[in-house]
Design a protein around this motif. Structure first.
Motif, PDB file in Angstrom:
ATOM      1  N   THR A 220       0.808  -1.217   0.000  1.00 29.29           N
ATOM      2  CA  THR A 220       0.000   0.000   0.000  1.00 29.29           C
ATOM      3  C   THR A 220       0.841   1.268   0.000  1.00 29.29           C
ATOM      4  OG1 THR A 220      -0.280  -0.327   2.393  1.00 29.29           O
ATOM      5  CG2 THR A 220      -2.078  -1.001   0.971  1.00 29.29           C
ATOM      6  N   GLY A 221       2.074   1.196   0.472  1.00 29.27           N
ATOM      7  CA  GLY A 221       3.030   2.268   0.269  1.00 29.27           C
ATOM      8  C   GLY A 221       3.089   3.432   1.219  1.00 29.27           C
ATOM      9  N   PRO A 222       2.465   3.389   2.405  1.00 29.02           N
ATOM     10  CA  PRO A 222       2.584   4.555   3.290  1.00 29.02           C
ATOM     11  C   PRO A 222       3.955   4.614   3.956  1.00 29.02           C
ATOM     12  CG  PRO A 222       1.449   2.796   4.435  1.00 29.02           C
ATOM     13  CD  PRO A 222       1.650   2.315   3.016  1.00 29.02           C
ATOM     14  N   ASP A 223       4.353   5.818   4.369  1.00 27.24           N
ATOM     15  CA  ASP A 223       5.513   5.936   5.245  1.00 27.24           C
ATOM     16  C   ASP A 223       5.128   5.334   6.590  1.00 27.24           C
ATOM     17  OD1 ASP A 223       7.016   7.283   3.326  1.00 27.24           O
ATOM     18  OD2 ASP A 223       6.251   9.237   3.964  1.00 27.24           O
ATOM     19  N   TYR A 224       6.060   4.615   7.200  1.00 30.36           N
ATOM     20  CA  TYR A 224       5.728   4.008   8.483  1.00 30.36           C
ATOM     21  C   TYR A 224       6.969   3.813   9.337  1.00 30.36           C
ATOM     22  CZ  TYR A 224       7.260  -0.553   6.495  1.00 30.36           C
ATOM     23  OH  TYR A 224       7.969  -1.585   5.924  1.00 30.36           O
ATOM     24  N   ASP A 225       6.729   3.809  10.634  1.00 31.81           N
ATOM     25  CA  ASP A 225       7.780   3.506  11.600  1.00 31.81           C
ATOM     26  C   ASP A 225       7.603   2.068  12.069  1.00 31.81           C
ATOM     27  OD1 ASP A 225       8.814   6.135  11.587  1.00 31.81           O
ATOM     28  OD2 ASP A 225       7.263   6.774  13.003  1.00 31.81           O
ATOM     29  N   THR A 226       8.708   1.393  12.287  1.00 35.38           N
ATOM     30  CA  THR A 226       8.676   0.008  12.748  1.00 35.38           C
ATOM     31  C   THR A 226       9.179  -0.067  14.180  1.00 35.38           C
ATOM     32  OG1 THR A 226       9.060  -0.848  10.514  1.00 35.38           O
ATOM     33  CG2 THR A 226       9.522  -2.339  12.351  1.00 35.38           C
ATOM     34  N   VAL A 227       8.407  -0.738  15.031  1.00 28.70           N
ATOM     35  CA  VAL A 227       8.813  -0.993  16.416  1.00 28.70           C
ATOM     36  C   VAL A 227       8.940  -2.505  16.564  1.00 28.70           C
ATOM     37  CG1 VAL A 227       8.215  -0.789  18.855  1.00 28.70           C
ATOM     38  CG2 VAL A 227       7.635   1.066  17.257  1.00 28.70           C
ATOM     39  N   VAL A 228      10.156  -2.962  16.823  1.00 25.41           N
ATOM     40  CA  VAL A 228      10.406  -4.393  16.980  1.00 25.41           C
ATOM     41  C   VAL A 228      10.287  -4.758  18.456  1.00 25.41           C
ATOM     42  CG1 VAL A 228      12.032  -6.277  16.622  1.00 25.41           C
ATOM     43  CG2 VAL A 228      11.916  -4.400  14.974  1.00 25.41           C
ATOM     44  N   LEU A 229       9.416  -5.694  18.747  1.00 20.57           N
ATOM     45  CA  LEU A 229       9.195  -6.143  20.114  1.00 20.57           C
ATOM     46  C   LEU A 229       9.801  -7.521  20.322  1.00 20.57           C
ATOM     47  CD1 LEU A 229       5.470  -5.042  20.441  1.00 20.57           C
ATOM     48  CD2 LEU A 229       7.491  -3.821  21.238  1.00 20.57           C
ATOM     49  N   ASP A 230      10.065  -7.826  21.571  1.00 17.37           N
ATOM     50  CA  ASP A 230      10.710  -9.095  21.904  1.00 17.37           C
ATOM     51  C   ASP A 230       9.732  -9.988  22.648  1.00 17.37           C
ATOM     52  OD1 ASP A 230      13.150 -10.782  22.224  1.00 17.37           O
ATOM     53  OD2 ASP A 230      12.721 -10.435  24.347  1.00 17.37           O
ATOM     54  N   TYR A 231       9.725 -11.267  22.280  1.00 18.52           N
ATOM     55  CA  TYR A 231       8.875 -12.232  22.975  1.00 18.52           C
ATOM     56  C   TYR A 231       9.280 -12.304  24.447  1.00 18.52           C
ATOM     57  CZ  TYR A 231       7.289 -13.931  18.427  1.00 18.52           C
ATOM     58  OH  TYR A 231       6.729 -14.028  17.175  1.00 18.52           O
ATOM     59  N   GLY A 232       8.295 -12.268  25.312  1.00 16.05           N
ATOM     60  CA  GLY A 232       8.553 -12.467  26.734  1.00 16.05           C
ATOM     61  C   GLY A 232       8.940 -11.221  27.492  1.00 16.05           C
TER      62      GLY A 232
END
Length: 213
Positions: free
Chosen positions: A25-37
């Motif tokens: 879809t092409g929007p600008d976006y920020d990525t937040v990487v989360l950790d299991y546990g």
């Protein structure tokens, strides 16, 4: 500048489905990487998704969870991408998205857990039995190039991801119709971009884990 869309994920998760759709879809976006546990279960993230799982997106202050919902939502709010269904495609589009989110998910999960219901219990399930589920989706794709109509839509992101993962990890059998379908949908540039980004994140997560302690 903070983007209007924030994507919460982990590279070894269903977040790959949402990433593919975001790239389509092409929007600008920020990525937040989360950790299991840890961060995935922290109060800050549970305020976004009380289930404490990924993926989730926040778009213009609105939260969307569940991959099928994310795919359909993004198709609607970014119509220029052309991935929402046309009027004559809607029946097949919604039918098979919900089939993948319901019967496919249920049947695959039950089988992975070693739970095979007896004949008298199959009526209680949304999919009947595993083989019936497989034959149903394989039969549809044997007669159709795409899930809905004759073009790629958001339904193909979700259904294609389910079939790709299933055949890769052995939770779905190999079928000629699956192979032909995946050859078409996984050739998308957005799929390649999303996969490259998640593979790079996997390397970062692995390196960080290896250096811990």
């Amino acid at each position: 500048m903070v983007a209007a869309l924030t994507f919460y994920t982990h590279p070894m998760s269903r977040g790959r489905i949402a990433r593919w759709m975001i790239e389509e879809t092409g929007p600008d976006y920020d990525t937040v990487v989360l950790d299991y546990g840890t961060t995935m279960g922290a109060a800050e993230y549970r305020a976004i998704n009380p289930m404490g799982k990924v993926p989730a997106i926040v778009h213009d202050g609105r939260v969307v969870t569940e991959c099928a919902a994310i795919c359909t939502y993004l198709a609607e709010v970014f119509p220029a991408a052309g991935l929402a269904p046309l009027p004559h495609e809607r029946a097949d589009y919604y039918r098979w998205i919900f089939f993948a989110a319901g019967p496919i998910e249920q049947a695959v999960t039950m089988r992975a857990l070693g739970m095979t219901p007896g004949e008298d219990r199959r009526r209680m399930l949304g999919y009947g039995d595993y083989d019936l589920m497989v034959d149903t989706i394989a039969g549809w794709l044997n007669d159709h190039d795409y899930v809905a109509g004759d073009r790629f839509t958001a339904a193909d992101v979700y259904v294609g991801s389910q079939i790709s993962w299933g055949t890769q990890f052995g939770t779905l059998p190999r079928r000629d119709s699956f192979d032909r379908y995946l050859e078409r949908v996984l050739a998308r540039d957005a799929y390649a971009r999303g996969t490259a980004k998640d593979d790079a994140l996997m390397a970062e997560v692995s390196n960080a884990a290896g250096g811990a302690g």
